[in-house]
Design an enzyme around this catalytic site. Structure first.
Site, PDB file in Angstrom:
ATOM      1  N   ASN A 182      69.713 -25.067  93.247  1.00 15.78           N
ATOM      2  CA  ASN A 182      69.946 -24.051  92.107  1.00 15.78           C
ATOM      3  C   ASN A 182      68.564 -23.259  91.772  1.00 15.78           C
ATOM      4  O   ASN A 182      67.955 -24.065  91.033  1.00 15.78           O
ATOM      5  CB  ASN A 182      70.856 -24.594  90.949  1.00 15.78           C
ATOM      6  CG  ASN A 182      70.872 -23.364  89.837  1.00 15.78           C
ATOM      7  OD1 ASN A 182      70.657 -22.164  90.273  1.00 15.78           O
ATOM      8  ND2 ASN A 182      71.079 -23.816  88.568  1.00 15.78           N
ATOM      9  N   GLU A 207      76.679 -32.276  84.027  1.00 19.97           N
ATOM     10  CA  GLU A 207      75.192 -31.628  83.894  1.00 19.97           C
ATOM     11  C   GLU A 207      75.177 -32.027  82.351  1.00 19.97           C
ATOM     12  O   GLU A 207      75.281 -30.934  81.557  1.00 19.97           O
ATOM     13  CB  GLU A 207      75.208 -30.370  84.176  1.00 19.97           C
ATOM     14  CG  GLU A 207      75.563 -29.897  85.483  1.00 19.97           C
ATOM     15  CD  GLU A 207      74.577 -29.232  86.244  1.00 19.97           C
ATOM     16  OE1 GLU A 207      74.371 -29.262  87.468  1.00 19.97           O
ATOM     17  OE2 GLU A 207      73.754 -28.346  85.512  1.00 19.97           O
ATOM     18  N   GLY A 258      66.429 -29.571  82.926  1.00 16.19           N
ATOM     19  CA  GLY A 258      65.101 -29.130  82.942  1.00 16.19           C
ATOM     20  C   GLY A 258      64.238 -29.702  81.838  1.00 16.19           C
ATOM     21  O   GLY A 258      62.807 -29.297  81.426  1.00 16.19           O
ATOM     22  N   SER A 309      67.435 -32.817  86.040  1.00 12.40           N
ATOM     23  CA  SER A 309      66.248 -33.726  86.237  1.00 12.40           C
ATOM     24  C   SER A 309      66.201 -34.638  87.444  1.00 12.40           C
ATOM     25  O   SER A 309      65.645 -35.717  87.105  1.00 12.40           O
ATOM     26  CB  SER A 309      65.620 -34.325  84.978  1.00 12.40           C
ATOM     27  OG  SER A 309      65.398 -33.259  83.911  1.00 12.40           O
ATOM     28  N   LYS A 313      67.991 -20.771  90.103  1.00 11.85           N
ATOM     29  CA  LYS A 313      67.755 -20.140  88.908  1.00 11.85           C
ATOM     30  C   LYS A 313      67.251 -18.723  89.209  1.00 11.85           C
ATOM     31  O   LYS A 313      67.198 -18.084  90.226  1.00 11.85           O
ATOM     32  CB  LYS A 313      67.226 -20.762  87.793  1.00 11.85           C
ATOM     33  CG  LYS A 313      67.965 -22.297  87.817  1.00 11.85           C
ATOM     34  CD  LYS A 313      67.484 -23.006  86.732  1.00 11.85           C
ATOM     35  CE  LYS A 313      68.397 -24.665  86.726  1.00 11.85           C
ATOM     36  NZ  LYS A 313      67.934 -25.362  85.684  1.00 11.85           N
ATOM     37  N   HIS A 350      77.620 -22.711  84.545  1.00 12.33           N
ATOM     38  CA  HIS A 350      76.487 -23.489  84.048  1.00 12.33           C
ATOM     39  C   HIS A 350      75.769 -23.241  82.658  1.00 12.33           C
ATOM     40  O   HIS A 350      75.948 -22.127  82.107  1.00 12.33           O
ATOM     41  CB  HIS A 350      75.108 -22.842  85.036  1.00 12.33           C
ATOM     42  CG  HIS A 350      73.807 -23.872  85.015  1.00 12.33           C
ATOM     43  ND1 HIS A 350      73.099 -23.728  84.023  1.00 12.33           N
ATOM     44  CD2 HIS A 350      73.438 -24.727  85.980  1.00 12.33           C
ATOM     45  CE1 HIS A 350      72.097 -24.760  84.223  1.00 12.33           C
ATOM     46  NE2 HIS A 350      72.482 -25.175  85.419  1.00 12.33           N
ATOM     47  N   GLU A 387      73.143 -22.922  81.182  1.00 13.43           N
ATOM     48  CA  GLU A 387      72.150 -21.746  80.820  1.00 13.43           C
ATOM     49  C   GLU A 387      72.809 -20.449  80.805  1.00 13.43           C
ATOM     50  O   GLU A 387      72.201 -19.554  80.110  1.00 13.43           O
ATOM     51  CB  GLU A 387      71.025 -21.783  82.073  1.00 13.43           C
ATOM     52  CG  GLU A 387      69.956 -22.968  81.766  1.00 13.43           C
ATOM     53  CD  GLU A 387      69.135 -23.333  83.013  1.00 13.43           C
ATOM     54  OE1 GLU A 387      69.338 -22.431  84.154  1.00 13.43           O
ATOM     55  OE2 GLU A 387      68.866 -24.347  82.985  1.00 13.43           O
TER      56      GLU A 387
HETATM   57  P1  PGA Z   1      66.865 -29.264  86.802  1.00 13.23           P
HETATM   58  O1  PGA Z   1      68.148 -28.111  86.629  1.00 13.23           O
HETATM   59  O2  PGA Z   1      66.944 -30.195  88.029  1.00 13.23           O
HETATM   60  O3  PGA Z   1      65.608 -28.301  86.864  1.00 13.23           O
HETATM   61  O4  PGA Z   1      66.957 -30.223  85.449  1.00 13.23           O
HETATM   62  C1  PGA Z   1      69.366 -28.900  86.892  1.00 13.23           C
HETATM   63  C2  PGA Z   1      70.475 -27.833  86.733  1.00 13.23           C
HETATM   64  O5  PGA Z   1      70.205 -26.771  86.602  1.00 13.23           O
HETATM   65  O6  PGA Z   1      71.552 -28.334  86.881  1.00 13.23           O
END
Ligand code: PGA
Length: 260
Positions: free
Chosen positions: A12, A170, A176, A215, A14, A98, A100
């Site tokens: 992903n 998640e 993150g 993460s 982003k 997601h 976010e």
């Molecule tokens: P990350 O993001 O690996 O940077 O924690 C994971 C996600 O967006 O699901």
């Protein structure tokens, strides 16, 4: 795209990248990750780069898709991108719900459910994100939160729609932050999600993939990939680094190879 791969690892990106950086990253992905026998690699990029993914990945085993989709099929919806448009650029997958997005743009569970269905209707594999906040976990409510997210889809469309779909667990506190769920926490939630669908539709549960996201890095990938009912990972930050992403995919590959 492979049909038989047991594990799936989704990058992903982003809102990162540009044409030049993407090309370098994709060339590195292709060198090491094309043709993994037991793992499906998927890249989810910002919309403008879908054409680039199509031209660079078309002859590889690596699949691609987007990070969001419109719930409507077409019409006067300025700024939205439809399932058919994603298909036009060869997308096979799409991330839905997601945190976010759902937090920043106040997406309701109903909206997310509609997006899930529109993706399925047009032959895209939805990657549905579910998970709890830190406050919800501290209150011991994580299963209720995830159950509610899944129940909306089940109520609107039935549990059978999870066949050939993907759910990514998640925990919002893990995204993150560098603080991944422990294997024990992941085991508990993956079992909960699997069992919740299996009670309603066992066949659908068998054809559902449940990923872990939040993460994941080269150090913790293996211990998360071996979790029971874990079919792979959704990778944010580490997917932007070709070497780290490769190590995570290789961890998935090792586990699915040994599961054979
Ligand atoms: P990350 O993001 O690996 O940077 O924690 C994971 C996600 O967006 O699901």
């Amino acid at each position: 795209m492979k049909k038989t791969a047991q594990k799936m690892v989704v990058a992903n990106w982003k809102m990162h990248g540009n044409l030049k950086q993407n090309q370098t990253l994709l060339e590195a992905y292709i060198r090491t990750l094309d043709n993994l026998p037991h793992t499906q690699v998927v890249v989810c990029a910002p919309y403008p780069y879908l054409a680039q993914l199509q031209s660079l990945l078309a002859d590889t085993d690596i699949a691609w898709g987007a990070q969001n989709i419109a719930k409507m099929e077409r019409g006067a919806y300025t700024g939205e991108v439809s399932a058919e448009m994603l298909r036009d650029f060869g997308s096979t997958h799409v991330i839905i719900g997601h945190s976010e997005r759902s937090t920043a743009y106040c997406e309701s569970d109903e909206n997310i459910a509609q997006k899930f269905m529109v993706a399925k209707k047009h032959g895209l594999t939805p990657i549905l994100c579910v998970g709890e906040t830190l406050i919800e976990r501290e209150a011991g409510m994580q299963e209720n939160v995830v159950a509610k997210q899944l129940d909306t889809i089940i109520r609107m469309y039935g549990a059978q729609v999870f066949a050939d779909a993907v759910i990514s667990y998640e925990p919002i506190w893990a995204i993150g932050t560098g603080l991944a769920a422990t294997p024990a926490q992941a085991t508990e939630m993956h079992k909960f999600i699997h069992d919740k669908i299996a009670v309603l539709d066992e066949a659908a549960a068998k054809r559902l993939k449940i990923l872990y996201g939040g993460s994941v890095n080269p150090q913790n990938a293996l211990q998360l990939m071996v979790v029971k009912n874990c079919d792979g990972g959704l990778i944010g930050r580490c997917s932007l680094n070709a070497q780290e992403f490769e190590q995570i995919c290789m961890a998935a590959e090792r586990v699915s190879q040994s599961d054979e």
